[in-house]
Scaffold this motif. Structure first.
Motif, PDB file in Angstrom:
ATOM      1  N   VAL A  25     128.602  55.091  12.760  1.00 29.79           N
ATOM      2  CA  VAL A  25     128.153  55.805  14.100  1.00 29.79           C
ATOM      3  C   VAL A  25     126.578  54.666  13.968  1.00 29.79           C
ATOM      4  O   VAL A  25     125.548  54.839  12.718  1.00 29.79           O
ATOM      5  N   LYS A  26     126.153  54.015  14.938  1.00 30.27           N
ATOM      6  CA  LYS A  26     124.793  53.617  14.911  1.00 30.27           C
ATOM      7  C   LYS A  26     124.761  54.114  16.274  1.00 30.27           C
ATOM      8  O   LYS A  26     124.595  54.253  17.099  1.00 30.27           O
ATOM      9  N   LEU A  27     122.749  54.655  15.902  1.00 22.89           N
ATOM     10  CA  LEU A  27     122.353  55.028  16.844  1.00 22.89           C
ATOM     11  C   LEU A  27     120.910  53.726  17.049  1.00 22.89           C
ATOM     12  O   LEU A  27     120.288  54.052  16.153  1.00 22.89           O
ATOM     13  N   ASP A  28     120.249  54.224  18.582  1.00 20.64           N
ATOM     14  CA  ASP A  28     119.139  54.079  18.967  1.00 20.64           C
ATOM     15  C   ASP A  28     118.186  54.906  18.565  1.00 20.64           C
ATOM     16  O   ASP A  28     118.012  56.334  18.038  1.00 20.64           O
ATOM     17  N   ARG A  29     116.782  54.405  19.000  1.00 19.47           N
ATOM     18  CA  ARG A  29     115.790  55.537  18.289  1.00 19.47           C
ATOM     19  C   ARG A  29     116.146  56.690  19.783  1.00 19.47           C
ATOM     20  O   ARG A  29     114.632  57.254  19.549  1.00 19.47           O
ATOM     21  N   GLU A  30     116.789  56.839  20.881  1.00 22.50           N
ATOM     22  CA  GLU A  30     116.709  57.775  21.261  1.00 22.50           C
ATOM     23  C   GLU A  30     117.968  58.940  21.600  1.00 22.50           C
ATOM     24  O   GLU A  30     118.083  59.668  21.970  1.00 22.50           O
ATOM     25  N   TRP A  31     118.351  58.511  20.266  1.00 24.83           N
ATOM     26  CA  TRP A  31     119.779  59.457  19.546  1.00 24.83           C
ATOM     27  C   TRP A  31     121.521  58.633  20.567  1.00 24.83           C
ATOM     28  O   TRP A  31     121.810  59.580  20.193  1.00 24.83           O
ATOM     29  N   TYR A  33     124.073  57.127  20.978  1.00 23.53           N
ATOM     30  CA  TYR A  33     125.301  55.516  19.963  1.00 23.53           C
ATOM     31  C   TYR A  33     125.422  54.112  21.146  1.00 23.53           C
ATOM     32  O   TYR A  33     125.222  54.407  22.479  1.00 23.53           O
ATOM     33  N   THR A  34     124.980  53.185  19.647  1.00 23.33           N
ATOM     34  CA  THR A  34     125.309  51.953  20.578  1.00 23.33           C
ATOM     35  C   THR A  34     126.595  51.319  19.455  1.00 23.33           C
ATOM     36  O   THR A  34     126.902  50.185  20.456  1.00 23.33           O
ATOM     37  N   TYR A  35     127.448  51.724  18.723  1.00 20.24           N
ATOM     38  CA  TYR A  35     127.532  51.619  18.615  1.00 20.24           C
ATOM     39  C   TYR A  35     128.951  52.354  17.656  1.00 20.24           C
ATOM     40  O   TYR A  35     128.163  53.676  16.972  1.00 20.24           O
ATOM     41  N   VAL A  36     129.957  52.597  17.558  1.00 22.16           N
ATOM     42  CA  VAL A  36     131.288  53.831  16.800  1.00 22.16           C
ATOM     43  C   VAL A  36     132.175  52.790  16.264  1.00 22.16           C
ATOM     44  O   VAL A  36     132.880  51.799  17.035  1.00 22.16           O
ATOM     45  N   ASN A  37     132.848  53.325  15.365  1.00 16.84           N
ATOM     46  CA  ASN A  37     133.288  51.986  14.906  1.00 16.84           C
ATOM     47  C   ASN A  37     135.328  53.170  15.224  1.00 16.84           C
ATOM     48  O   ASN A  37     135.044  54.393  15.956  1.00 16.84           O
ATOM     49  N   ASN A  96     128.491  63.656   5.204  1.00 15.22           N
ATOM     50  CA  ASN A  96     126.902  62.715   6.738  1.00 15.22           C
ATOM     51  C   ASN A  96     126.426  61.914   5.657  1.00 15.22           C
ATOM     52  O   ASN A  96     125.597  62.591   5.039  1.00 15.22           O
ATOM     53  N   ARG A  97     126.405  60.312   5.789  1.00 13.86           N
ATOM     54  CA  ARG A  97     124.774  59.616   4.807  1.00 13.86           C
ATOM     55  C   ARG A  97     124.252  58.775   5.715  1.00 13.86           C
ATOM     56  O   ARG A  97     125.253  57.969   6.817  1.00 13.86           O
ATOM     57  N   VAL A  98     123.052  59.571   6.148  1.00 12.13           N
ATOM     58  CA  VAL A  98     122.215  58.522   7.395  1.00 12.13           C
ATOM     59  C   VAL A  98     121.056  57.914   6.544  1.00 12.13           C
ATOM     60  O   VAL A  98     120.796  57.970   5.863  1.00 12.13           O
ATOM     61  N   TYR A  99     120.762  56.720   7.185  1.00 14.89           N
ATOM     62  CA  TYR A  99     120.289  56.237   7.128  1.00 14.89           C
ATOM     63  C   TYR A  99     119.536  55.576   8.181  1.00 14.89           C
ATOM     64  O   TYR A  99     120.273  55.295   9.121  1.00 14.89           O
ATOM     65  N   HIS A 100     117.517  55.714   7.930  1.00 19.59           N
ATOM     66  CA  HIS A 100     117.395  54.804   8.841  1.00 19.59           C
ATOM     67  C   HIS A 100     117.332  53.288   9.423  1.00 19.59           C
ATOM     68  O   HIS A 100     117.527  52.929   8.028  1.00 19.59           O
ATOM     69  N   GLY A 104     116.246  52.885  14.359  1.00 22.56           N
ATOM     70  CA  GLY A 104     117.211  54.286  15.389  1.00 22.56           C
ATOM     71  C   GLY A 104     118.078  54.137  13.940  1.00 22.56           C
ATOM     72  O   GLY A 104     117.135  55.042  12.834  1.00 22.56           O
ATOM     73  N   GLY A 105     119.450  54.546  13.910  1.00 17.32           N
ATOM     74  CA  GLY A 105     119.591  55.081  12.575  1.00 17.32           C
ATOM     75  C   GLY A 105     121.373  55.190  12.301  1.00 17.32           C
ATOM     76  O   GLY A 105     121.605  54.834  13.249  1.00 17.32           O
ATOM     77  N   SER A 106     121.822  54.727  11.192  1.00 14.69           N
ATOM     78  CA  SER A 106     123.546  54.805  11.199  1.00 14.69           C
ATOM     79  C   SER A 106     124.224  55.852  10.101  1.00 14.69           C
ATOM     80  O   SER A 106     122.860  56.923   9.338  1.00 14.69           O
ATOM     81  N   ILE A 107     124.919  56.239  10.112  1.00 16.39           N
ATOM     82  CA  ILE A 107     125.293  57.286   9.832  1.00 16.39           C
ATOM     83  C   ILE A 107     126.811  56.697   9.594  1.00 16.39           C
ATOM     84  O   ILE A 107     128.217  56.280  10.357  1.00 16.39           O
ATOM     85  N   LEU A 108     127.404  57.531   8.131  1.00 14.83           N
ATOM     86  CA  LEU A 108     128.517  56.690   7.336  1.00 14.83           C
ATOM     87  C   LEU A 108     129.283  57.985   7.560  1.00 14.83           C
ATOM     88  O   LEU A 108     128.893  58.708   6.718  1.00 14.83           O
ATOM     89  N   ILE A 109     130.117  58.737   8.033  1.00 11.88           N
ATOM     90  CA  ILE A 109     130.780  59.486   8.082  1.00 11.88           C
ATOM     91  C   ILE A 109     132.624  60.165   7.092  1.00 11.88           C
ATOM     92  O   ILE A 109     133.140  59.238   7.408  1.00 11.88           O
ATOM     93  N   THR A 110     132.626  60.450   6.063  1.00 12.95           N
ATOM     94  CA  THR A 110     133.938  61.063   5.682  1.00 12.95           C
ATOM     95  C   THR A 110     134.426  62.077   5.783  1.00 12.95           C
ATOM     96  O   THR A 110     133.841  63.463   6.223  1.00 12.95           O
ATOM     97  N   ASP A 111     135.193  62.187   6.397  1.00 12.90           N
ATOM     98  CA  ASP A 111     136.280  63.957   6.692  1.00 12.90           C
ATOM     99  C   ASP A 111     136.500  64.135   5.394  1.00 12.90           C
ATOM    100  O   ASP A 111     137.325  63.454   4.380  1.00 12.90           O
ATOM    101  N   ILE A 112     136.059  65.394   4.429  1.00  8.06           N
ATOM    102  CA  ILE A 112     136.123  65.986   4.173  1.00  8.06           C
ATOM    103  C   ILE A 112     136.568  67.477   4.143  1.00  8.06           C
ATOM    104  O   ILE A 112     136.878  68.184   3.388  1.00  8.06           O
TER     105      ILE A 112
END
Length: 114
Positions: A25-31, A33-37, A96-100, A104-112
């Motif tokens: 997920v890619k988020l802009d500064r207003e939270w 979604y700008t991209y989701v795979n 969730n692994r959140v990168y600034h 905005g920010g990006s989140i790499l998400i693994t289903d556990i």
């Protein structure tokens, strides 16, 4: 002056994000979604386009949740955050692994869940 990124590099990055087995997920500064795979869309049982432009907080109904308190420092303080969270809306445990970033920010998400 900033250099313009060649279109081929942008296409390569988009292809990588489309092929990874984790949700991204890619988020802009207003939270918003700008991209989701496709993996996130598959996990949510939705189309990728359903996310775009929507606020993560409204979309996930997550204001005042643990997700909210974990994500804010990553963007506000420009730090990387890692945490596990149960998404009640999707009935999944996700790591969730959140990168600034400056935008905005990006989140790499693994289903556990299992």
């Amino acid at each position: 002056m900033t250099a313009e990124v060649p279109a081929t590099i942008i296409q390569d990055v988009e292809q990588v994000l489309a092929r990874i087995s984790d949700a991204f997920v890619k988020l802009d500064r207003e939270w918003r979604y700008t991209y989701v795979n496709h993996k996130l869309a598959e996990l949510a049982g939705m189309n990728q386009e359903d996310f775009l432009g929507k606020s993560i907080w409204e979309f996930l109904e997550a204001v005042n949740s643990r997700l909210y308190t974990e994500l804010h420092p990553a963007v506000a303080e420009q730090v990387t955050v890692n945490f596990e969270y149960f998404y009640p809306k999707w009935h999944h445990w996700l790591k969730n692994r959140v990168y600034h970033s400056e935008t905005g920010g990006s989140i790499l998400i693994t289903d556990i869940t299992e």
